[in-house]
Design a protein around this motif. Structure first.
Motif, short mmCIF file in Angstrom:
data_model
loop_
_atom_site.label_atom_id
_atom_site.label_comp_id
_atom_site.label_asym_id
_atom_site.label_seq_id
_atom_site.Cartn_x
_atom_site.Cartn_y
_atom_site.Cartn_z
N THR A 1 53.23 -1.23 -37.18
CA THR A 1 52.54 -2.53 -37.14
C THR A 1 51.06 -2.26 -36.93
O THR A 1 50.69 -1.32 -36.23
N LYS A 2 50.21 -3.08 -37.55
CA LYS A 2 48.77 -2.88 -37.40
C LYS A 2 48.03 -4.20 -37.18
O LYS A 2 48.44 -5.23 -37.73
N ILE A 3 46.98 -4.10 -36.40
CA ILE A 3 45.98 -5.17 -36.34
C ILE A 3 44.83 -4.69 -37.22
O ILE A 3 44.38 -3.55 -37.06
N GLU A 4 44.37 -5.51 -38.14
CA GLU A 4 43.23 -5.11 -38.98
C GLU A 4 42.16 -6.20 -38.98
O GLU A 4 42.48 -7.38 -38.81
N LYS A 5 40.93 -5.79 -39.18
CA LYS A 5 39.79 -6.70 -39.36
C LYS A 5 39.54 -7.63 -38.17
O LYS A 5 39.20 -8.80 -38.37
N LEU A 6 39.74 -7.12 -36.96
CA LEU A 6 39.43 -7.90 -35.75
C LEU A 6 38.03 -7.48 -35.30
O LEU A 6 37.84 -6.41 -34.73
N LEU A 7 37.05 -8.33 -35.60
CA LEU A 7 35.64 -7.99 -35.37
C LEU A 7 35.23 -8.40 -33.96
O LEU A 7 35.41 -9.56 -33.58
N VAL A 8 34.71 -7.44 -33.18
CA VAL A 8 34.34 -7.72 -31.78
C VAL A 8 32.96 -7.14 -31.48
O VAL A 8 32.52 -6.18 -32.13
N LEU A 9 32.30 -7.72 -30.49
CA LEU A 9 30.98 -7.24 -30.07
C LEU A 9 30.80 -7.51 -28.59
O LEU A 9 31.24 -8.55 -28.09
N LYS A 10 30.19 -6.56 -27.87
CA LYS A 10 29.75 -6.85 -26.50
C LYS A 10 28.26 -6.52 -26.41
O LYS A 10 27.80 -5.49 -26.95
N SER A 11 27.51 -7.40 -25.71
CA SER A 11 26.05 -7.29 -25.74
C SER A 11 25.54 -6.37 -24.64
O SER A 11 24.35 -6.05 -24.61
N THR A 12 26.42 -5.97 -23.72
CA THR A 12 26.06 -4.97 -22.69
C THR A 12 27.38 -4.38 -22.19
O THR A 12 28.45 -4.67 -22.72
N GLY A 13 27.31 -3.50 -21.17
CA GLY A 13 28.55 -2.92 -20.65
C GLY A 13 29.01 -1.73 -21.47
O GLY A 13 30.19 -1.39 -21.48
N SER A 14 28.09 -1.10 -22.19
CA SER A 14 28.41 0.09 -22.98
C SER A 14 27.26 1.08 -22.87
O SER A 14 26.09 0.69 -22.96
N ALA A 15 27.61 2.35 -22.67
CA ALA A 15 26.60 3.41 -22.54
C ALA A 15 26.99 4.57 -23.45
O ALA A 15 28.11 4.63 -23.96
N PHE A 16 26.06 5.47 -23.68
CA PHE A 16 26.39 6.73 -24.38
C PHE A 16 25.36 7.77 -23.99
O PHE A 16 24.23 7.74 -24.45
N HIS A 17 25.76 8.65 -23.05
CA HIS A 17 24.85 9.70 -22.60
C HIS A 17 25.65 10.94 -22.26
O HIS A 17 26.89 10.91 -22.19
N GLY A 18 24.96 12.03 -22.08
CA GLY A 18 25.62 13.28 -21.71
C GLY A 18 26.26 14.00 -22.89
O GLY A 18 26.99 14.98 -22.70
N PHE A 19 26.00 13.52 -24.09
CA PHE A 19 26.61 14.17 -25.27
C PHE A 19 25.89 15.47 -25.59
O PHE A 19 24.76 15.71 -25.13
N HIS A 20 26.53 16.32 -26.35
CA HIS A 20 26.00 17.65 -26.71
C HIS A 20 24.61 17.53 -27.37
O HIS A 20 24.43 16.66 -28.22
N ARG A 21 23.71 18.36 -26.93
CA ARG A 21 22.36 18.34 -27.54
C ARG A 21 22.01 19.72 -28.08
O ARG A 21 22.32 20.73 -27.45
N ASP A 22 21.40 19.76 -29.24
CA ASP A 22 20.85 21.02 -29.76
C ASP A 22 19.69 20.67 -30.70
O ASP A 22 19.19 19.54 -30.67
N GLU A 23 19.27 21.63 -31.50
CA GLU A 23 18.07 21.38 -32.32
C GLU A 23 18.30 20.36 -33.43
O GLU A 23 17.36 19.96 -34.12
#
Ligand SMILES: O=c1[nH]c(=O)c2[nH]c(=O)[nH]c2[nH]1
Length: 299
Positions: A145-167
């Motif tokens: 069974t699948k849910i498809e095309k459920l479009l969602v957005l949050k305007s805050t409450g999301s971060a992205f840091h500490g990911f791998h860094r190189d040149e």
């Protein structure tokens, strides 16, 4: 010399609508779906020798879909897909597998003057419920069974840091970003022996639970990444649905870019002052995972 190594055939885009009329209270309930039926079996000669005697015509598959829809419930779609698939495998001795895909479209009951209307509905989004069932002779019925095309957005409450860094890394870290995705979530059921076993399952309850978990986790999780948030969704669905073997998500990361407007009279629109963004259509991130229960050691 050549040979057919795999073949299946059938009718796609069979559009189907059914109304259930409750004569006692006048309430009508509607279901609309698009069905694809594909059959596999001893059909090679239809390709190699123009032997049409082995062909259950694609028109016959369409007519069967209508007739079985009249004779059976089409809701939940998992059950109807299993009924249709098992019918083809049981009816034709040379057909060994039937692949049935159902896309169920939304018709949401209208609320008029605060009351549910007995026979009027509206399409509240492009979201669909998709069912893929395979009935195999002597091997039972597999359902996803699948849910498809459920479009969602949050305007805050999301971060992205500490990911791998190189040149090669240009992306800056963020502790506050917009998160938006079009949810594609699937769950694979344990193999059912037959339609009678399928009948016992409350597919609608699991679909509702999976959808509620998706929305609640998306909204409430202090998201470290799409990866971390989607794993939490999978984990909860597995915990609440014992008949589900695996859960998978495919989530595009629909980016919203900050726009530096400081060139215009020093307008502040970056970092904590950002309110106007540029939604991006492509490229987008795409994060996919499949999650299963941990094997429990007997030791
Ligand atoms: O949640 C995220 N996961 C990633 O893997 C990724 N990569 C990226 O550029 N942004 C993000 N965000």
């Amino acid at each position: 010399m050549s040979q057919v190594s795999y073949a299946r055939y059938g009718k796609d885009n069979i559009r189907l609508y059914k109304v259930d009329k409750d004569e006692k209270n006048g309430i009508q309930t509607v279901t609309e779906m698009t069905v694809c039926s594909l059959l596999e079996g001893d059909i090679e000669t239809s390709f190699t020798e123009a032997d049409n005697s082995v062909i259950v015509a694609t028109d016959t598959q369409k007519q069967t879909t209508y007739i079985l829809a009249k004779q059976n419930p089409i809701n939940p779609p998992e059950l109807f897909a299993a009924i249709l698939g098992e019918h083809f495998v049981k009816t034709y001795s040379h057909i060994h597998a039937a692949h049935i895909k159902i896309i169920q479209h939304r018709w949401t009951r209208m609320i008029i003057d605060g009351k549910p209307h007995p026979h009027s509905f509206y399409r509240d989004s492009d979201e669909t419920r998709v069912v893929e069932a395979v009935a195999r002779e002597g091997k039972g019925i597999d359902i996803r069974t699948k849910i498809e095309k459920l479009l969602v957005l949050k305007s805050t409450g999301s971060a992205f840091h500490g990911f791998h860094r190189d040149e090669y890394t240009q992306l800056g870290e963020t502790w506050d970003r917009i998160l938006s995705t079009e949810v594609e979530a699937g769950w694979k059921w344990k193999t059912f022996k037959n339609v009678d076993e399928v009948r016992k399952v409350d597919f609608n309850a699991v679909w509702k639970a999976a959808r509620d978990i998706t929305l609640k986790t998306f909204a409430e999780d202090d998201s470290a990444s799409v990866q971390a948030t989607m794993y939490k969704m999978c984990d909860q669905i597995l915990a609440c649905a014992p008949l589900v073997d695996t859960v998978d998500y495919s989530l595009p990361n629909k980016h919203y870019f900050e726009i530096d407007l400081s060139w215009h009279k020093g307008l502040k629109n970056t970092g904590k002052d950002a309110t106007v963004f540029a939604p991006q259509s492509n490229p987008n991130g795409l994060i996919q995972c499949t999650v299963t229960r941990k094997f429990k050691s007997k030791l």
